[in-house]
Write a protein that holds these residues in place. Structure first.
Motif, PDB file in Angstrom:
ATOM      1  N   THR A 101      -5.569 -34.394  13.282  1.00 52.73           N
ATOM      2  CA  THR A 101      -5.213 -35.587  14.574  1.00 52.73           C
ATOM      3  C   THR A 101      -5.346 -37.185  13.449  1.00 52.73           C
ATOM      4  O   THR A 101      -5.433 -37.697  13.625  1.00 52.73           O
ATOM      5  CB  THR A 101      -5.606 -35.733  15.846  1.00 52.73           C
ATOM      6  OG1 THR A 101      -6.804 -35.801  15.318  1.00 52.73           O
ATOM      7  CG2 THR A 101      -4.993 -33.861  16.438  1.00 52.73           C
ATOM      8  N   THR A 152       2.828 -28.306  16.678  1.00 53.24           N
ATOM      9  CA  THR A 152       2.149 -27.989  17.422  1.00 53.24           C
ATOM     10  C   THR A 152       0.761 -28.604  16.632  1.00 53.24           C
ATOM     11  O   THR A 152       0.232 -28.208  14.953  1.00 53.24           O
ATOM     12  CB  THR A 152       1.713 -26.143  17.284  1.00 53.24           C
ATOM     13  OG1 THR A 152       2.572 -25.685  18.133  1.00 53.24           O
ATOM     14  CG2 THR A 152      -0.065 -25.855  18.217  1.00 53.24           C
ATOM     15  N   LEU A 153       0.080 -29.509  17.256  1.00 50.79           N
ATOM     16  CA  LEU A 153      -1.189 -30.263  16.566  1.00 50.79           C
ATOM     17  C   LEU A 153      -2.228 -29.965  17.222  1.00 50.79           C
ATOM     18  O   LEU A 153      -2.941 -29.959  18.109  1.00 50.79           O
ATOM     19  CB  LEU A 153      -0.722 -31.998  17.414  1.00 50.79           C
ATOM     20  CG  LEU A 153      -1.546 -32.610  16.593  1.00 50.79           C
ATOM     21  CD1 LEU A 153      -1.830 -32.630  14.900  1.00 50.79           C
ATOM     22  CD2 LEU A 153      -1.453 -34.273  17.259  1.00 50.79           C
ATOM     23  N   ALA A 170      -8.208 -36.820  20.051  1.00 53.37           N
ATOM     24  CA  ALA A 170      -7.219 -36.703  18.826  1.00 53.37           C
ATOM     25  C   ALA A 170      -8.160 -38.051  18.368  1.00 53.37           C
ATOM     26  O   ALA A 170      -8.530 -38.787  19.101  1.00 53.37           O
ATOM     27  CB  ALA A 170      -6.535 -36.767  19.487  1.00 53.37           C
ATOM     28  N   HIS A 178       2.334 -38.126  20.128  1.00 52.52           N
ATOM     29  CA  HIS A 178       1.375 -37.319  21.459  1.00 52.52           C
ATOM     30  C   HIS A 178       2.305 -36.848  22.325  1.00 52.52           C
ATOM     31  O   HIS A 178       1.925 -35.537  22.977  1.00 52.52           O
ATOM     32  CB  HIS A 178      -0.092 -37.812  21.794  1.00 52.52           C
ATOM     33  CG  HIS A 178      -1.378 -38.258  20.391  1.00 52.52           C
ATOM     34  ND1 HIS A 178      -2.328 -38.578  20.549  1.00 52.52           N
ATOM     35  CD2 HIS A 178      -0.779 -37.480  19.206  1.00 52.52           C
ATOM     36  CE1 HIS A 178      -2.931 -38.408  19.657  1.00 52.52           C
ATOM     37  NE2 HIS A 178      -1.902 -38.528  19.002  1.00 52.52           N
ATOM     38  N   MET A 217       0.105 -30.514  21.952  1.00 51.43           N
ATOM     39  CA  MET A 217      -1.664 -31.182  21.472  1.00 51.43           C
ATOM     40  C   MET A 217      -2.383 -29.830  21.846  1.00 51.43           C
ATOM     41  O   MET A 217      -1.913 -29.630  23.103  1.00 51.43           O
ATOM     42  CB  MET A 217      -1.376 -32.378  21.882  1.00 51.43           C
ATOM     43  CG  MET A 217      -3.234 -32.650  21.418  1.00 51.43           C
ATOM     44  SD  MET A 217      -3.003 -34.139  20.515  1.00 51.43           S
ATOM     45  CE  MET A 217      -2.254 -35.480  21.672  1.00 51.43           C
ATOM     46  N   LEU A 228      -5.999 -29.601  21.680  1.00 45.74           N
ATOM     47  CA  LEU A 228      -7.461 -29.717  21.390  1.00 45.74           C
ATOM     48  C   LEU A 228      -8.412 -28.990  21.089  1.00 45.74           C
ATOM     49  O   LEU A 228      -8.514 -27.914  22.435  1.00 45.74           O
ATOM     50  CB  LEU A 228      -7.933 -31.575  22.158  1.00 45.74           C
ATOM     51  CG  LEU A 228      -6.763 -32.148  21.508  1.00 45.74           C
ATOM     52  CD1 LEU A 228      -6.453 -33.627  22.495  1.00 45.74           C
ATOM     53  CD2 LEU A 228      -6.786 -32.645  20.486  1.00 45.74           C
ATOM     54  N   SER A 237      -5.717 -28.066  25.875  1.00 45.40           N
ATOM     55  CA  SER A 237      -4.236 -28.979  25.834  1.00 45.40           C
ATOM     56  C   SER A 237      -5.327 -30.127  25.759  1.00 45.40           C
ATOM     57  O   SER A 237      -6.768 -30.192  26.134  1.00 45.40           O
ATOM     58  CB  SER A 237      -3.498 -28.308  26.403  1.00 45.40           C
ATOM     59  OG  SER A 237      -3.890 -28.563  27.864  1.00 45.40           O
TER      60      SER A 237
END
Length: 508
Positions: A124, A144-145, A152, A178, A185, A187, A508
């Motif tokens: 990110t 999809t990050l 991030a 985002h 997202m 994470l 997420s």
């Protein structure tokens, strides 16, 4: 009155796109753009419209008349660039305030029936987010990050010095994506631990890795692993509150610290270690790091460099900012006559010339740092030979003009560069610390791509990642159009893909 670009220029060229008179150079299509430390506004051409200032994501552009204090020299910095630049030929029939039109350029052609791709972007930081921006704004892809950390931001969050708030502002440009409706997202998801590279590839049409260069290069000298010898990556992560680094990772009980290297990261470290803690109170510095800085015994930081003053690795804007500081004394160790000669003979406006106002001193390294004002000492033409100490660093033996010298110190920071870290399931070049690729395509793995420092090595600032991402995303789109992406990979293994989807939904 003209505008001027100042210290925090990120080189992402947003200003170039909006300038109506082509007065900002170098531009991305000019050969010196990739090596430029910053962009410059031509005061003779600028029409004072302010479009560049509005577009700048890091608030680095101001009217010349508003430049004060440390920013005031940038009026001359911008003008000097054009005084030394060979002017481009101009057509005689072009209006004076507007540049001539060139032929149209279409670097991408996307067919009307282009399929909606599912693309995973791992990382990110700026490189990953420029790729995300390109995909979301110019295609109908679903993205999809993914990031292994719970927050991030990557380099912007954990790599930029906390006293550079304008540079960190580019994070706001990225954060707006985002919440894009075609972005998910995830994470706290680590490739190689929570998910494999193969699983990501099976679940998506393409995967872009933007994982940066998070490890430090080694010096390769005896004693490097002694306690008290730390990598710059650790110290930078420490003052930025990185979750991988504990609050007590950096010892500040010694009066002198030595930083091996004189690039921008080395200057950041020297500046933070010698700053008045109250001046850092309003920044994003880790509260735990700030508390330790308040009780720090460090009064002197030595910047050790093999090179001479003219070859310093830092950029001119960062060194200029250091010379503008009022609370720190800058000292040049004159142990080698070449040092003074280089500074005195340096052209005006060059990095070496900025050190003319520094105190010159033949430093006695066997003595403790002097009491009083904190100081940063530049020691050029000197290389590390050996870390001294048995169970803890007590000094560093370095080369001198004739004989080696011992610099007493309880903290030595290795700041000679970053390198990438190997990811399970992907090829890796140990020599360069990068993932082998061709134009962003990972060698031997169709549908897998790289961008940023893991692609090109640790070179270029934040803005350099925009051009880098454009190349990688362009390669991905070309492969999709030509049918070179592995077909229907998501349907090959339904059960693992379903399992992966559940795991990603859990983060997420």
């Amino acid at each position: 009155m003209a505008y001027a670009i100042t210290q925090t220029c990120c080189n992402d060229a947003s200003c170039v796109k909006v300038c109506p008179v082509n007065c900002i150079h170098p531009t991305p299509d000019e050969p010196d753009f990739g090596a430029a430390e910053m962009l410059h506004i031509d005061p003779a051409t600028c029409i004072d419209c302010g479009a560049c200032a509005d577009a700048c994501p890091v608030e680095a552009i101001f009217p010349v008349e508003d430049l004060t204090g440390p920013l005031k020299p940038y009026a001359e910095v911008n003008a000097a660039y054009y005084a030394a630049r060979t002017p481009s030929p101009k057509a005689a029939d072009v209006a004076p305030n507007f540049h001539s039109w060139g032929p149209p350029r279409f670097t991408r052609t996307i067919p009307g029936d282009f399929p909606q791709l599912d693309v995973a972007v791992v990382g990110t930081g700026p490189a990953g987010m420029y790729a995300v921006e390109d995909l979301l704004l110019h295609t109908n892809a679903r993205v999809t990050l993914i990031d292994r950390l719970p927050v991030a931001g990557g380099l912007v969050r954990y790599g930029v010095a906390p006293d550079h708030p304008s540079t960190k502002k580019i994070g706001e440009t990225f954060t707006r994506f985002h919440t894009h409706p075609r972005l998910r997202m995830r994470l706290g998801v680590e490739v190689g631990k929570d998910v494999t590279a193969g699983e990501l590839a099976a679940r998506h049409d393409a995967v872009i890795y933007a994982v940066g260069a998070s490890s430090a290069r080694r010096l390769g000298v005896p004693g490097e692993d002694l306690p008290g010898s730390i990598a710059a990556t650790t110290l930078v992560a420490w003052y930025n509150g990185h979750p991988d680094v504990s609050a007590d990772a950096v010892g500040l009980s010694a009066g002198r610290a030595v930083v091996v290297g004189n690039g921008n990261v080395a200057l950041d470290i020297a500046r933070i270690l010698t700053a008045e803690p109250d001046a850092l109170e309003s920044t994003t510095i880790s509260r735990a790091a700030l508390a330790r800085l308040r009780s720090s015994e460090v009064r002197e930081v030595v910047l050790l460099a093999r090179c001479g003053p003219r070859e310093s690795a830092c950029t001119m804007p960062e060194l200029l900012a250091l010379t503008q500081g009022e609370d720190i004394e800058l000292v040049v160790d004159t142990h080698d006559p070449r040092i003074a000669e280089a500074i005195d003979g340096a052209p005006a406006g060059s990095k070496a010339s900025l050190l003319r106002g520094a105190t010159r001193e033949a430093v006695d390294w066997s003595a403790p740092p002097p009491r009083g004002q904190r100081r940063i000492v530049f020691r050029f033409h000197s290389a590390p030979r050996e870390f001294l100490g048995d169970e803890q660093v007590r000094g560093l033996r370095v080369s001198g003009r004739n004989d080696d010298v011992e610099i007493s110190s309880g903290l030595v920071v290795r700041a000679i560069g970053y390198r990438g870290t190997e990811l399970p399931g992907l090829p890796f070049d140990q020599g360069s610390g990068t993932i082998p690729h061709t134009g962003g395509r990972v060698d031997g793995q169709p549908g897998t791509y790289v961008v940023g420092w893991i692609k090109r090595g640790p070179s270029g600032g934040i803005g350099a990642n925009r051009t880098c991402a454009q190349e990688t995303v362009g390669a991905l789109l070309d492969d999709a159009i030509a049918g070179r992406l592995p077909a229907a990979r998501r349907r090959v293994s339904a059960s693992p893909a379903t399992s992966l989807a559940r795991r990603l939904r859990g983060h997420s």
